[in-house]
Design an enzyme around this catalytic site. Sequence first.
Site, PDB file in Angstrom:
ATOM      1  CG  ASP A   9      10.241  -9.174  19.036  1.00 31.40           C
ATOM      2  OD1 ASP A   9       9.227  -8.530  18.714  1.00 31.40           O
ATOM      3  OD2 ASP A   9      11.322  -8.636  19.365  1.00 31.40           O
ATOM      4  CG  ASP A 173      14.219  -7.876  21.997  1.00 31.51           C
ATOM      5  OD1 ASP A 173      13.065  -8.053  21.538  1.00 31.51           O
ATOM      6  OD2 ASP A 173      14.743  -6.759  22.089  1.00 31.51           O
TER       7      ASP A 173
END
Length: 220
Positions: A9, A173
């Site tokens: 990410d 996350d």
Amino acid sequence: MSIKAYAFDLDGTLVDSIADLARAANAARADLGLQALTEDIVERFVGDGAASLVARTIAGDISAEFTGTALQQQGLVAFNKHYLAGLSIATRFYPEVQATLATLHERGYPLAIVTNKPERFTLPLLRELGVREHFDLVISGDTLAERKPSALPLLHVAEKLGVNPGELLMVGDSINDVLAAQAAGCPVVVVSYGYGSDVESFNADHIVQRFSELLEFVDA
């Protein structure tokens, strides 16, 4: 765990971009005659792409959805303009990210970005940060027909990199990262320092406090 490739990410995992996102969101709000929001509030709205961020910041509500109203369209145009004008004014890598990415790259691991950030922001940001060459593949929020938490982006990455999904480690996350990985059959590691809250409840395979721990986890 036999890992042959990595997918990362971007916002909240590799870089802290909240200051620039909040600046652009508040500039768009100002164009619409609205008062500024705090960075903490904008941070809660990040993770589902620019359109969702604009809808949420206009409404000041995390449950707001982008439905294409005239106000939202106007806000999105304004946000695009302001964010593209300052993608990396205050955006910074989290500690140890650059060195860890360089180590993985030097070891010959294929690396990919899988983000819900639109391509119009993702590619120039990676170039401005000087790390575009580290990544063999960049999948943005509008690259494919579906984005995280769909399994499609990670399945696409695994196919393109020539690995099985179980050999592709997703590092993120947010709950979207975990859900996408689980749906695709990929192992997933969550960083504790990002924008996700209560990461212990995500049921990731592992949580790291520092990005460099990723090497220790994979090498274990």
